[in-house]
Design an enzyme around this catalytic site. Sequence first.
Site, PDB file in Angstrom:
ATOM      1  N   SER A 155       0.790  -1.235   0.000  1.00 19.24           N
ATOM      2  CA  SER A 155       0.000   0.000   0.000  1.00 19.24           C
ATOM      3  C   SER A 155       0.821   1.284   0.000  1.00 19.24           C
ATOM      4  CB  SER A 155      -0.946   0.008   1.206  1.00 19.24           C
ATOM      5  OG  SER A 155      -1.995  -0.909   1.009  1.00 19.24           O
ATOM      6  N   LYS A 179       0.140   3.648  -2.830  1.00 16.15           N
ATOM      7  CA  LYS A 179      -0.930   4.649  -2.787  1.00 16.15           C
ATOM      8  C   LYS A 179      -0.380   6.072  -2.742  1.00 16.15           C
ATOM      9  CE  LYS A 179      -4.621   1.835  -0.682  1.00 16.15           C
ATOM     10  NZ  LYS A 179      -4.071   0.539  -0.304  1.00 16.15           N
ATOM     11  N   SER A 216      -6.093   3.460   4.164  1.00 19.49           N
ATOM     12  CA  SER A 216      -5.502   2.597   3.157  1.00 19.49           C
ATOM     13  C   SER A 216      -6.564   1.816   2.390  1.00 19.49           C
ATOM     14  CB  SER A 216      -4.495   1.627   3.794  1.00 19.49           C
ATOM     15  OG  SER A 216      -3.609   1.106   2.852  1.00 19.49           O
TER      16      SER A 216
END
Length: 370
Positions: free
Chosen positions: A76, A79, A131
């Site tokens: 993640s 991102k 997230s």
Amino acid sequence: MLFAALIASASLTGGTAHAAPATPVGGEALGSRGLVAPQGVRKPPKTKATSYVVADVETGQVLAAKDAHGHYLPASTLKTLTALTLIPKLDKNRRIRPSQNACNQEGTAVGLTPKATYSVDDLFKGLMMSSGNDAAMALAEVNGGLAKTMSEMNAEARRLQAYDTVAKTPSGLDKPGQSSSAYDLALIARAGLANRDFARYISTRTANFPAPKGKTYQISNHNKLLWRYQGMIGVKNGWTSKALGSFVGAATRGGHTIVVSIMRHEGYFWEEVGKLMDWGFSVRGKAAPVGQLVDPLPEGQPAAPQQQASGGPVTQVTPARQPPLLDAAARKQTDHTKTVGSVVIGGGLLVGVVWLVYGIRRRRRGGSGA
């Protein structure tokens, strides 16, 4: 590592090959797979991370690194690239109703439902605080679709000279061919910190998030150092069972900002990151840097086949062998979702309450954690 002269771009369909520098971006020393640290000061504290970078945000000086250009699954932390790419393109006040496809994304979620409407600003909070893989897909759809978004994310990576990064998903969920590096994560975070909205999202600890029927619930930032580390600005952590732990974060003390990025950590990394940051603050300005976080390319300038990164003549180098951690790991991703947002009620932290209270999510399979 010393990386090859050609890397694949990351369009959803496989894309075309883009020329990358023949020498390591940021300096020759950053091509080392081992620890690179300055002399004359104490060594950086130990960490279980396979790869890391400690750098000064203002000057871009890399203070220490280990396998800075090693290619690993980003989870993640990718991102950060999603946010940096889409924040300038989307009206944060625009309101949308997410598709069922976005709401059904695997892995960690903020709790989107087609029964509620959200502003783009809400979606970015869900992306960077909780997230949310659902928020990532919803933002991609708002931007005109997955293929367009992936093309733009990879173009942004090239503009930043983040040549180790190949984005295949907006969420960071493992997918064959996807990769990044500790060096690139530091580059992306540094660029993000210069964006006011990016900095706002990553530093927000808690926020009210829309729920059906006009109600709201409170989401909490997954970055534990926002509560634990003095001067922490925030950025992003990530985890999948194949990528293991990854993190990129920045903190400011005494008017100076340090960024630390780590990849492929097998355990609990928060204390180690704090110690690396402490070390960075203690040595900045006292030791010669081991490399440089390069500036983005000027708008409209394509990446050069042999971009000089640190002055002096460009030399051809032999690519280092990559560890088999990318495509094979992504193909074997079969973990079950364990986290659905982080919700604070009455001051307490409750994980997965979105499912229990609103019943808007069905259990899904996935591998992306924080």
